[in-house]
Design a protein around this motif. Structure first.
Motif, PDB file in Angstrom:
ATOM      1  N   THR A   1       1.235   4.386   1.319  1.00 31.20           N
ATOM      2  CA  THR A   1       0.683   5.194   2.411  1.00 31.20           C
ATOM      3  C   THR A   1       1.220   6.613   2.423  1.00 31.20           C
ATOM      4  O   THR A   1       0.683   7.466   3.133  1.00 31.20           O
ATOM      5  CB  THR A   1       0.991   4.544   3.763  1.00 31.20           C
ATOM      6  OG1 THR A   1       2.414   4.366   3.890  1.00 31.20           O
ATOM      7  CG2 THR A   1       0.291   3.206   3.900  1.00 31.20           C
TER       8      THR A   1
ATOM      9  N   ARG B   1      -5.441  -1.965   8.050  1.00 28.63           N
ATOM     10  CA  ARG B   1      -5.481  -3.370   8.473  1.00 28.63           C
ATOM     11  C   ARG B   1      -6.644  -3.622   9.419  1.00 28.63           C
ATOM     12  O   ARG B   1      -7.367  -4.629   9.278  1.00 28.63           O
ATOM     13  CB  ARG B   1      -4.141  -3.712   9.145  1.00 28.63           C
ATOM     14  CG  ARG B   1      -3.928  -5.180   9.530  1.00 28.63           C
ATOM     15  CD  ARG B   1      -4.494  -5.559  10.905  1.00 28.63           C
ATOM     16  NE  ARG B   1      -4.193  -4.649  11.968  1.00 28.63           N
ATOM     17  CZ  ARG B   1      -3.097  -4.728  12.742  1.00 28.63           C
ATOM     18  NH1 ARG B   1      -2.219  -5.681  12.544  1.00 28.63           N
ATOM     19  NH2 ARG B   1      -2.912  -3.866  13.726  1.00 28.63           N
TER      20      ARG B   1
ATOM     21  N   PRO C   1      -4.591   3.521  -0.414  1.00 31.15           N
ATOM     22  CA  PRO C   1      -5.308   2.952   0.731  1.00 31.15           C
ATOM     23  C   PRO C   1      -6.796   2.730   0.466  1.00 31.15           C
ATOM     24  O   PRO C   1      -7.364   1.720   0.902  1.00 31.15           O
ATOM     25  CB  PRO C   1      -5.082   4.000   1.834  1.00 31.15           C
ATOM     26  CG  PRO C   1      -3.764   4.613   1.484  1.00 31.15           C
ATOM     27  CD  PRO C   1      -3.739   4.669  -0.027  1.00 31.15           C
TER      28      PRO C   1
ATOM     29  N   THR D   1       4.209  -1.606   3.598  1.00 28.23           N
ATOM     30  CA  THR D   1       4.392  -0.250   3.090  1.00 28.23           C
ATOM     31  C   THR D   1       5.830   0.195   3.258  1.00 28.23           C
ATOM     32  O   THR D   1       6.586  -0.349   4.070  1.00 28.23           O
ATOM     33  CB  THR D   1       3.454   0.746   3.799  1.00 28.23           C
ATOM     34  OG1 THR D   1       3.331   1.924   3.004  1.00 28.23           O
ATOM     35  CG2 THR D   1       3.965   1.128   5.188  1.00 28.23           C
TER      36      THR D   1
ATOM     37  N   PHE E   1      -0.345  -6.587   5.227  1.00 28.28           N
ATOM     38  CA  PHE E   1      -0.059  -5.435   4.379  1.00 28.28           C
ATOM     39  C   PHE E   1       1.387  -4.991   4.557  1.00 28.28           C
ATOM     40  O   PHE E   1       1.995  -5.184   5.600  1.00 28.28           O
ATOM     41  CB  PHE E   1      -0.994  -4.277   4.733  1.00 28.28           C
ATOM     42  CG  PHE E   1      -2.446  -4.594   4.534  1.00 28.28           C
ATOM     43  CD1 PHE E   1      -3.059  -4.358   3.317  1.00 28.28           C
ATOM     44  CD2 PHE E   1      -3.199  -5.145   5.561  1.00 28.28           C
ATOM     45  CE1 PHE E   1      -4.401  -4.667   3.130  1.00 28.28           C
ATOM     46  CE2 PHE E   1      -4.527  -5.458   5.382  1.00 28.28           C
ATOM     47  CZ  PHE E   1      -5.132  -5.215   4.158  1.00 28.28           C
TER      48      PHE E   1
ATOM     49  N   VAL F   1       0.848  -1.190   0.000  1.00 28.81           N
ATOM     50  CA  VAL F   1       0.000   0.000   0.000  1.00 28.81           C
ATOM     51  C   VAL F   1       0.882   1.238   0.000  1.00 28.81           C
ATOM     52  O   VAL F   1       1.852   1.330   0.755  1.00 28.81           O
ATOM     53  CB  VAL F   1      -0.934   0.014   1.232  1.00 28.81           C
ATOM     54  CG1 VAL F   1      -1.835   1.250   1.213  1.00 28.81           C
ATOM     55  CG2 VAL F   1      -1.779  -1.260   1.287  1.00 28.81           C
TER      56      VAL F   1
ATOM     57  N   LEU G   1       1.618  -6.718   9.519  1.00 31.94           N
ATOM     58  CA  LEU G   1       2.040  -5.406   9.052  1.00 31.94           C
ATOM     59  C   LEU G   1       3.545  -5.448   8.812  1.00 31.94           C
ATOM     60  O   LEU G   1       4.327  -5.468   9.757  1.00 31.94           O
ATOM     61  CB  LEU G   1       1.704  -4.318  10.080  1.00 31.94           C
ATOM     62  CG  LEU G   1       0.225  -4.025  10.326  1.00 31.94           C
ATOM     63  CD1 LEU G   1       0.063  -3.013  11.457  1.00 31.94           C
ATOM     64  CD2 LEU G   1      -0.446  -3.515   9.059  1.00 31.94           C
TER      65      LEU G   1
ATOM     66  N   LEU H   1      -1.354   2.478   7.567  1.00 26.60           N
ATOM     67  CA  LEU H   1      -1.400   1.048   7.269  1.00 26.60           C
ATOM     68  C   LEU H   1      -2.077   0.273   8.391  1.00 26.60           C
ATOM     69  O   LEU H   1      -2.874  -0.629   8.133  1.00 26.60           O
ATOM     70  CB  LEU H   1       0.020   0.508   7.042  1.00 26.60           C
ATOM     71  CG  LEU H   1       0.053  -0.851   6.328  1.00 26.60           C
ATOM     72  CD1 LEU H   1      -0.378  -0.710   4.878  1.00 26.60           C
ATOM     73  CD2 LEU H   1       1.437  -1.484   6.407  1.00 26.60           C
TER      74      LEU H   1
ATOM     75  N   CYS I   1       2.680   7.320   7.946  1.00 28.48           N
ATOM     76  CA  CYS I   1       2.596   6.231   6.966  1.00 28.48           C
ATOM     77  C   CYS I   1       2.274   4.913   7.655  1.00 28.48           C
ATOM     78  O   CYS I   1       1.455   4.121   7.166  1.00 28.48           O
ATOM     79  CB  CYS I   1       3.903   6.116   6.200  1.00 28.48           C
ATOM     80  SG  CYS I   1       4.298   7.545   5.162  1.00 28.48           S
TER      81      CYS I   1
END
Length: 266
Positions: free
Chosen positions: A146, A202, A157, A180, A178, A144, A218, A198, A194
């Motif tokens: 972010t 989530r 997102p 980032t 996820f 993603v 994450l 995320l 950021c």
């Protein structure tokens, strides 16, 4: 605050012996423990993924002896070569963490245990096809964007929730969570935001995910910012230079962008 690399980069000594690798890994794990405790979290909930990009196989063997048996690589063909050359180390697993073209999905399907940069349905379909051929499954993290930077890969997102729902039909892809890349900046609040974006994404997805799909993971935080990432909920931190030493080539070589070397360092 400037976003130029020299504003936030650090220099790390190159580990050349098993003892030096063991010391570096121990130091990073200590920092993980302290960050987790400060955030009111349990240290075992945060997994360390050493990133071995550019590191030759002979030094990787020393790192494995020091306990690094799960390694991340940005470039899939470099990772494939290393996995083949180090195939005698049966306990060694690999994660591909960099952007992947669909025509290279066959390589990830062949050897990787995890893929941390899934960002399109075409790529998901390519991985599914190749995993069918290999009769394997793959742990995947949805990337993603972010930071909102046009130079970065990853889904917006707002698009990530629907994307994850579509992935429920891909039986070869186990959606673990996820991933980032934070903005590369000395402004900690911008970096932290950021990670917060995320985590909040989530949480929303897990609250509404269909069919028991629970992508709790994450993957966020690298050598320069993993403690802030842990504070915001990271379950995997991708740390390279703090373990292996500083790299000679700029990060733009590993994290391709349209704006030069503005990515954070693993």
């Amino acid at each position: 605050m400037t976003d130029q690399p020299d504003a936030v980069s650090s220099t790390y000594a190159t580990a050349e012996t098993t003892a030096q690798f063991a010391e570096n890994i121990r130091d990073v794990r200590t920092r993980i423990d302290v960050a987790a405790q400060r955030a009111g979290r349990s240290s075992p909930d945060v997994r360390l993924l050493p990133v071995s990009k550019t590191v030759p196989e002979e030094r990787i063997r020393l790192a494995v002896e020091a306990g690094a048996t799960f390694l991340g690589e940005n470039k899939v063909q470099e990772a494939l070569r290393k996995s083949e050359n180090l195939a005698d180390i049966v306990e060694l697993d690999w994660a591909v963490i960099g952007h992947l073209q669909t025509n290279k999905a066959k390589y990830v399907a062949r050897f990787a245990a995890e893929f941390h940069a899934l960002d399109s349905m075409r790529l998901a379909e390519a991985l599914q096809r190749r995993l069918d051929i290999e009769d394997r499954t793959l742990e995947v993290y949805v990337q993603v964007n972010t930071s909102g930077e046009q130079s970065k890969f990853g889904l917006e997102p707002a698009d990530a929730e629907g994307f994850v729902r579509e992935l429920a039909s891909f039986d070869r892809l186990n959606v673990a969570g996820f991933m980032t890349l934070a903005v590369f900046s000395s402004d900690e609040e911008r970096v932290r935001r950021c990670f917060t974006v995320l985590r909040e994404l989530r949480d929303r997805v897990c609250a509404e995910a269909p069919g028991g799909l629970q992508p709790h993971g994450l993957s966020m935080g690298m050598s320069g910012d993993f403690e802030a990432a842990i504070d915001e909920g990271a379950t995997t931190v991708r740390v390279g230079q703090a373990i292996f030493g500083s790299r000679a080539l700029p990060d733009s070589y590993y994290w391709p962008t349209g704006t030069g070397d503005l990515e954070g360092s693993a």
